[in-house]
Motif scaffolding. Structure first.
Motif, PDB file in Angstrom:
ATOM      1  N   SER A   1       0.831  -1.205   0.000  1.00 55.75           N
ATOM      2  CA  SER A   1       0.000   0.000   0.000  1.00 55.75           C
ATOM      3  C   SER A   1       0.867   1.257   0.000  1.00 55.75           C
ATOM      4  O   SER A   1       0.461   2.276  -0.570  1.00 55.75           O
ATOM      5  CB  SER A   1      -0.965  -0.008   1.181  1.00 55.75           C
ATOM      6  N   ILE A   2       2.067   1.164   0.588  1.00 58.07           N
ATOM      7  CA  ILE A   2       2.982   2.320   0.474  1.00 58.07           C
ATOM      8  C   ILE A   2       3.385   2.521  -0.985  1.00 58.07           C
ATOM      9  O   ILE A   2       3.352   3.635  -1.512  1.00 58.07           O
ATOM     10  CB  ILE A   2       4.235   2.122   1.341  1.00 58.07           C
ATOM     11  N   TYR A   3       3.735   1.398  -1.658  1.00 53.57           N
ATOM     12  CA  TYR A   3       4.091   1.502  -3.080  1.00 53.57           C
ATOM     13  C   TYR A   3       2.927   2.088  -3.867  1.00 53.57           C
ATOM     14  O   TYR A   3       3.121   2.884  -4.788  1.00 53.57           O
ATOM     15  CB  TYR A   3       4.425   0.122  -3.656  1.00 53.57           C
ATOM     16  N   ALA A   4       1.696   1.685  -3.485  1.00 53.30           N
ATOM     17  CA  ALA A   4       0.531   2.168  -4.229  1.00 53.30           C
ATOM     18  C   ALA A   4       0.417   3.684  -4.117  1.00 53.30           C
ATOM     19  O   ALA A   4       0.189   4.368  -5.119  1.00 53.30           O
ATOM     20  CB  ALA A   4      -0.729   1.502  -3.698  1.00 53.30           C
ATOM     21  N   LEU A   5       0.626   4.216  -2.901  1.00 52.45           N
ATOM     22  CA  LEU A   5       0.565   5.671  -2.726  1.00 52.45           C
ATOM     23  C   LEU A   5       1.621   6.359  -3.582  1.00 52.45           C
ATOM     24  O   LEU A   5       1.354   7.353  -4.261  1.00 52.45           O
ATOM     25  CB  LEU A   5       0.835   6.025  -1.268  1.00 52.45           C
ATOM     26  N   LEU A   6       2.836   5.800  -3.541  1.00 54.25           N
ATOM     27  CA  LEU A   6       3.926   6.409  -4.309  1.00 54.25           C
ATOM     28  C   LEU A   6       3.617   6.369  -5.797  1.00 54.25           C
ATOM     29  O   LEU A   6       3.878   7.328  -6.528  1.00 54.25           O
ATOM     30  CB  LEU A   6       5.239   5.673  -4.031  1.00 54.25           C
ATOM     31  N   VAL A   7       3.037   5.239  -6.244  1.00 52.20           N
ATOM     32  CA  VAL A   7       2.764   5.113  -7.677  1.00 52.20           C
ATOM     33  C   VAL A   7       1.667   6.083  -8.097  1.00 52.20           C
ATOM     34  O   VAL A   7       1.708   6.621  -9.207  1.00 52.20           O
ATOM     35  CB  VAL A   7       2.399   3.653  -8.010  1.00 52.20           C
ATOM     36  N   ILE A   8       0.704   6.344  -7.205  1.00 54.94           N
ATOM     37  CA  ILE A   8      -0.331   7.328  -7.553  1.00 54.94           C
ATOM     38  C   ILE A   8       0.323   8.686  -7.813  1.00 54.94           C
ATOM     39  O   ILE A   8       0.056   9.331  -8.834  1.00 54.94           O
ATOM     40  CB  ILE A   8      -1.368   7.454  -6.420  1.00 54.94           C
ATOM     41  N   GLY A   9       1.200   9.107  -6.891  1.00 54.01           N
ATOM     42  CA  GLY A   9       1.869  10.393  -7.078  1.00 54.01           C
ATOM     43  C   GLY A   9       2.693  10.417  -8.346  1.00 54.01           C
ATOM     44  O   GLY A   9       2.669  11.380  -9.111  1.00 54.01           O
ATOM     45  N   PHE A  10       3.409   9.321  -8.587  1.00 54.08           N
ATOM     46  CA  PHE A  10       4.267   9.193  -9.768  1.00 54.08           C
ATOM     47  C   PHE A  10       3.444   9.315 -11.048  1.00 54.08           C
ATOM     48  O   PHE A  10       3.757  10.097 -11.944  1.00 54.08           O
ATOM     49  CB  PHE A  10       4.957   7.827  -9.700  1.00 54.08           C
ATOM     50  N   ASN A  11       2.337   8.556 -11.090  1.00 55.66           N
ATOM     51  CA  ASN A  11       1.511   8.569 -12.298  1.00 55.66           C
ATOM     52  C   ASN A  11       0.836   9.914 -12.498  1.00 55.66           C
ATOM     53  O   ASN A  11       0.642  10.344 -13.636  1.00 55.66           O
ATOM     54  CB  ASN A  11       0.452   7.468 -12.213  1.00 55.66           C
ATOM     55  N   LEU A  12       0.493  10.574 -11.393  1.00 50.61           N
ATOM     56  CA  LEU A  12      -0.132  11.895 -11.502  1.00 50.61           C
ATOM     57  C   LEU A  12       0.820  12.869 -12.181  1.00 50.61           C
ATOM     58  O   LEU A  12       0.442  13.602 -13.102  1.00 50.61           O
ATOM     59  CB  LEU A  12      -0.507  12.391 -10.106  1.00 50.61           C
ATOM     60  N   LEU A  13       2.085  12.842 -11.726  1.00 49.09           N
ATOM     61  CA  LEU A  13       3.069  13.740 -12.344  1.00 49.09           C
ATOM     62  C   LEU A  13       3.316  13.357 -13.795  1.00 49.09           C
ATOM     63  O   LEU A  13       3.487  14.207 -14.657  1.00 49.09           O
ATOM     64  CB  LEU A  13       4.390  13.689 -11.574  1.00 49.09           C
ATOM     65  N   LEU A  14       3.296  12.047 -14.059  1.00 54.31           N
ATOM     66  CA  LEU A  14       3.556  11.579 -15.425  1.00 54.31           C
ATOM     67  C   LEU A  14       2.442  12.024 -16.366  1.00 54.31           C
ATOM     68  O   LEU A  14       2.704  12.503 -17.470  1.00 54.31           O
ATOM     69  CB  LEU A  14       3.666  10.048 -15.409  1.00 54.31           C
TER      70      LEU A  14
END
Lengths: 301, 291
Positions: free
Chosen positions: B16-29
């Protein structure tokens, strides 16, 4: 020759080779970081062959280069059609996979690595012969039919494929040949440093090479040649207290250069300009002056 | 059996930590139009800031949390002007290289200046190591529960923002095409600033959860985390927000299980091996790219 100059020259040559590896595949718009992983294979296999099987240096070198090229075929076949980001991430993953493999396999000394690699006579000469040979090959490639095709793929993949260029084949061939160059660089690196551990072939290496090529300019082969010695030499000249910030300097120079000169310092326009200017200067120095031309004309008339 | 359940909970917390990070990452992408390689480094830098505040205030957890979130947002916003010309030019690969440069700078600062490059360790009170539920030899700690609940909460909040609010609609429009979004009167700069802010906010939250889960941070954590986040995003398909959540859980589970049941440190190779295979078989990721 003092030892530090020897290391500087040797490492510069190796970094230039690796920079060319990245440059070659970037010619068709793919950023391929696999050469760093293949470099680990070259370094480990060649030093293992010399240390444990007692092979001579040149035989081990050929063996490692062949193994590197064959190994690089595996990711190349899979990644030939991949979009450029998939390739970046997959090849970075490959670097970490290689590190983990060499750290865990029982024959390669684990995290301690291999040490006591014997000294090779005239390694500097061998390295620079290889460097010049690879440079000539890349120059020939750039100025051939294949180089122009690669340029077209870089500009527009769709148009390139309508012109009958097989993008997949180009990608695979370039990746395999850079794999061979990467393995060669690995062999030379192992026999220069003479101790190899898995963490050498990691992410910091990749960052340095990326900095050299993108600051120097990724559209020509000359950027790497000029900027590797400069960027690698800066931390060596600086005092000790400043030199620890090497990555900071690299990071800032990379950022600034990419923002103000997106194609790097030495781009195609600059090369054209230099060629033009040098032509004029050459004519002034060695060419016939207008007076002698007029004289000759009169004689002929 | 009990250890398996404990491992599963641990793995889900990690996922779930990775999921949060990936949300932020994808948002910027998607919205920012850049490849935010340095995002994880900013998260680790917020961990350092949280640690500093905890040290100064004598382990005041509220102030530490605020510091992490504020620094996440602030550092994320600082990077925006650097990426803006690249995003305008549409140079995504160039933005990856610039992000790499930023990550080099952050890593170097962390390894040379912050705490003199020594690994920092968070106080026990933040880590939440006391057992909340225990059965047999296995326990579920308060920290794990807080991580899972917090991640689910922020995930739901983010998706509410994305699909039910005006700014969320602007995000999706920019993800489709920033050129048409401009024609439709969406303020591009403001929206992308907002996206950076939200990504930084999510990063700040996940930095606290990371501090709970790992308990320590070092300068190399940024690179490791960046690779994993990139791997998860790639695994699901770049820019695919929903797929990213599933992929993050899969990677968390795979890594947790590999850590628990495999000898040596092969777990990294497993995670990255999975990525290699997915990229080779399905170059656009398991769920396809949205952007």
């Amino acid at each position: 020759m003092s030892l530090s100059i020897y290391y500087f020259l040797q490492l510069c040559a190796i970094f230039i080779m690796l920079g060319w590896c990245l440059y070659l595949v970037y010619r068709i718009g793919q950023l391929n970081n696999a050469p760093i992983a293949i470099m680990a294979i070259g370094a480990y296999l060649s030093s293992y062959a010399v240390l444990h099987w007692g092979w001579p240096f040149l035989l081990a070198l050929v063996f490692a280069v062949v193994c590197g090229a064959v190994f690089s075929l595996i990711p190349a076949l899979g990644l030939g059609r991949a979009p450029s980001f998939a390739m970046v991430i997959a090849t970075i993953a490959l670097i970490f996979i290689m590190q983990t493999i060499f750290r865990n396999l029982p024959w390669f000394g684990g995290a301690l690595g291999l040490f006591g690699i014997p000294k090779v006579k005239n390694l500097l000469l061998v390295t620079y012969i290889f460097l010049v040979a690879i440079g000539i090959l890349i120059y020939r490639f750039d100025h051939s039919r294949f180089g122009r095709a690669a340029e077209m793929i870089f500009i527009d993949r769709d148009i390139a494929s309508t012109l009958g260029i097989n993008i997949y084949m180009y990608s695979v061939i370039l990746q395999v040949s850079t794999g061979a160059i990467g393995a060669l660089a690995g062999v030379l690196y192992a026999f220069t440093i003479r101790t190899i551990i898995p963490s050498y072939f990691g992410f910091s290496f990749l960052l340095a090479i990326t900095c050299f090529i993108f600051v120097g300019g990724y559209t020509t082969m000359w950027g790497v040649i000029f900027f590797t010695p400069i960027l690698w030499g800066i931390p060596l000249i600086l005092p000790q207290s400043m030199a620890v910030f090497r990555n900071l300097i690299y990071g800032f120079s990379l950022m600034v250069i990419l923002l103000i000169r997106p194609e790097g310092v030495i781009d195609k326009n600059m090369l054209r300009f230099i060629r033009l200017k040098s032509g004029v200067v050459f004519k002034k120095l060695f060419g016939r002056s207008q007076k002698t031309v007029d004289k000759r004309l009169k004689e002929v008339m | 059996m009990e250890t398996l359940i404990a491992q599963l909970i641990n793995a889900i917390a990690l996922g779930s930590i990775y999921a949060l990070l990936v949300i932020g990452f994808n948002l910027l992408l998607v919205v920012g139009g850049i490849f935010p390689f340095a995002y994880s480094h900013i998260v680790v830098l917020s961990m350092y800031m949280c640690w500093f505040v905890l040290k100064i205030t004598g382990n005041n957890l509220v102030l530490g949390t605020v510091a992490a979130i504020v620094s996440g947002v602030a550092f994320s916003l600082i990077t925006e002007p650097i990426f803006r010309p690249l995003a305008k030019r549409g140079a995504v690969l160039g933005s990856f290289i610039v992000a790499m440069a930023i990550s080099m700078i952050i890593t170097d600062i962390m390894s040379q200046r912050l705490n003199m490059g020594i690994v920092i360790s968070f106080p026990q009170s933040l880590q939440g190591k006391e057992a909340l539920v225990s059965f047999g030899t296995a326990t579920i700690t308060a920290g794990q529960i807080a991580t899972i609940a917090g991640s689910i909460g922020s995930g739901i909040g983010f998706f509410y923002l994305l699909y039910r609010t005006k700014i969320g609609r602007a995000f999706r429009a920019m993800g489709q095409s920033s050129f048409s979004a401009r024609l439709l009167g969406i303020p591009i700069t403001k929206t992308s600033l907002f996206a950076y802010g939200i990504a930084g906010f999510l990063g700040g939250i996940s930095s606290i959860f990371l501090a709970m889960a790992i308990g320590t941070a070092s300068s190399t954590l940024g690179d490791n985390l960046a690779l994993k986040v990139m791997a998860v995003a790639m695994f699901a398909g770049l820019g695919n927000l929903g797929g990213g959540l599933i992929a993050a859980l899969i990677l968390g589970l795979a890594e947790g299980m590999a850590l628990a049941y495999l000898p040596g440190n092969w777990s990294q190779a497993i995670a990255f091996g999975m990525i290699m295979i997915v990229v080779m078989v399905k170059p656009k990721g398991l769920f396809g790219a949205m952007a």
